[in-house]
Design a protein around this motif. Structure first.
Motif, PDB file in Angstrom:
ATOM      1  N   SER A  29      52.070  97.528  57.453  1.00  0.00           N
ATOM      2  CA  SER A  29      51.731  97.331  56.715  1.00  0.00           C
ATOM      3  C   SER A  29      50.462  95.746  55.610  1.00  0.00           C
ATOM      4  N   PRO A 207      48.091 102.483  55.498  1.00  0.00           N
ATOM      5  CA  PRO A 207      48.014 101.171  54.741  1.00  0.00           C
ATOM      6  C   PRO A 207      47.987 100.950  54.016  1.00  0.00           C
ATOM      7  N   SER A 225      51.096  97.273  49.709  1.00  0.00           N
ATOM      8  CA  SER A 225      50.924  98.390  51.832  1.00  0.00           C
ATOM      9  C   SER A 225      52.688  98.452  51.813  1.00  0.00           C
ATOM     10  N   THR A 229      54.624 101.981  52.759  1.00  0.00           N
ATOM     11  CA  THR A 229      55.214 101.987  53.826  1.00  0.00           C
ATOM     12  C   THR A 229      56.025 102.615  54.620  1.00  0.00           C
TER      13      THR A 229
END
Length: 275
Positions: A29, A207, A225, A229
């Motif tokens: 991510s 992500p 992110s 994720t």
């Protein structure tokens, strides 16, 4: 009812599966944010496919598969860079030629070698077959990659947006460029067991794309992110038990669904603002 909902947590192999998806969710991510901003999504795709011949050759040589995967990934990245700098062909075209060629070479090698390593596990991952050694490998690689990205994120960010300004500021542009390629290869190696070659690319793009839609500040983008994720991978793994599907593709479908929802939500919000 409660026993049914908690059923996936009653098996030891599911514990390891949840551990590894949480481990690999951090570096993938974080890296995805840089790849999305830099426009390197195709590079991630190329490297993820190109590791196959390295894995097969490493198996033949009797060395750890991750070494072969890393060497093959770096070779793909370096060859792509060299050809792009010394030809009129655009980089995305060169990447398509190089990664498809290496992937085809890997498949041919695999068909000629008698191996107990199942091709489906290499391509799509085997998250339910994760062992302690896989957890240690993914954990060490994830720790190294995450530490580098978090410590040098400002340098990588400047290089992604404006390499000329980064060079004028005294940054080692070449080191940042090839360092990012090395980090990309290492991250793909870490995700091989959980997601496999083909599906690893989704973890390196979705992500960052989701976070990019939700915020304009890069530090928030990194945090969003990682959170998205982790949640998506755990949820995808969890529901795969009840719908009797492969975990890795289910995780990717969850990430895709989240992206669509976020995209539609941002479009509705922007339409309201403009009106």
């Amino acid at each position: 009812m409660i026993d049914t909902l908690l059923m996936p947590f009653q098996f030891a192999f599911m514990h390891n599966a949840f551990y590894i998806v949480l481990i690999v969710s951090v570096p993938t991510s974080l890296l995805s944010c840089f790849l999305v901003l830099k426009g390197w999504s195709l590079m991630g795709d190329a490297v993820s496919h190109a590791v196959l011949p390295g894995i097969v050759l490493a198996y033949i040589a009797g060395i750890p598969l991750i070494i072969g995967a890393f060497v093959a990934g770096m070779t793909c990245a370096l060859v792509t860079g060299f050809l792009a700098d010394n030809s009129r062909v655009k980089q995305d075209t060169i990447m398509g030629v190089v990664f498809s060629g290496m992937f085809g070479f890997g498949v041919v090698l695999y068909t000629k070698v008698k191996s107990d390593v199942h091709l489906d596990h290499i391509l799509f991952g085997n998250v339910l077959g994760v062992g302690p050694e896989d957890l240690w490998t993914a954990g060490i690689v994830s720790l190294i990659v995450s530490a580098i990205l978090l410590m040098k994120w400002r340098d990588f960010l400047l290089h992604a947006f404006d390499p000329i300004q980064a060079k004028a500021s005294g940054l080692a542009v070449g080191f940042l460029h090839y360092g990012m390629l090395a980090i990309l290869s290492l991250t793909i190696v870490a995700t091989l067991k959980a997601a496999g070659i083909i599906l690893a690319i989704a973890l390196l793009i979705s992500p960052g794309a989701i976070a990019f839609l939700l915020t304009r500040r890069f530090e928030y983008m990194l945090m969003i992110s990682v959170a998205v994720t982790m949640a998506s991978m755990c949820f995808g793994l969890y529901i795969s038990v009840f719908i009797d599907s492969a975990p890795a593709p289910t995780i990717v479908l969850v990430l895709t669904f989240v992206f669509i929802v976020v995209f539609v939500g941002t479009q509705i919000r922007n339409a309201r603002v403009t009106t």
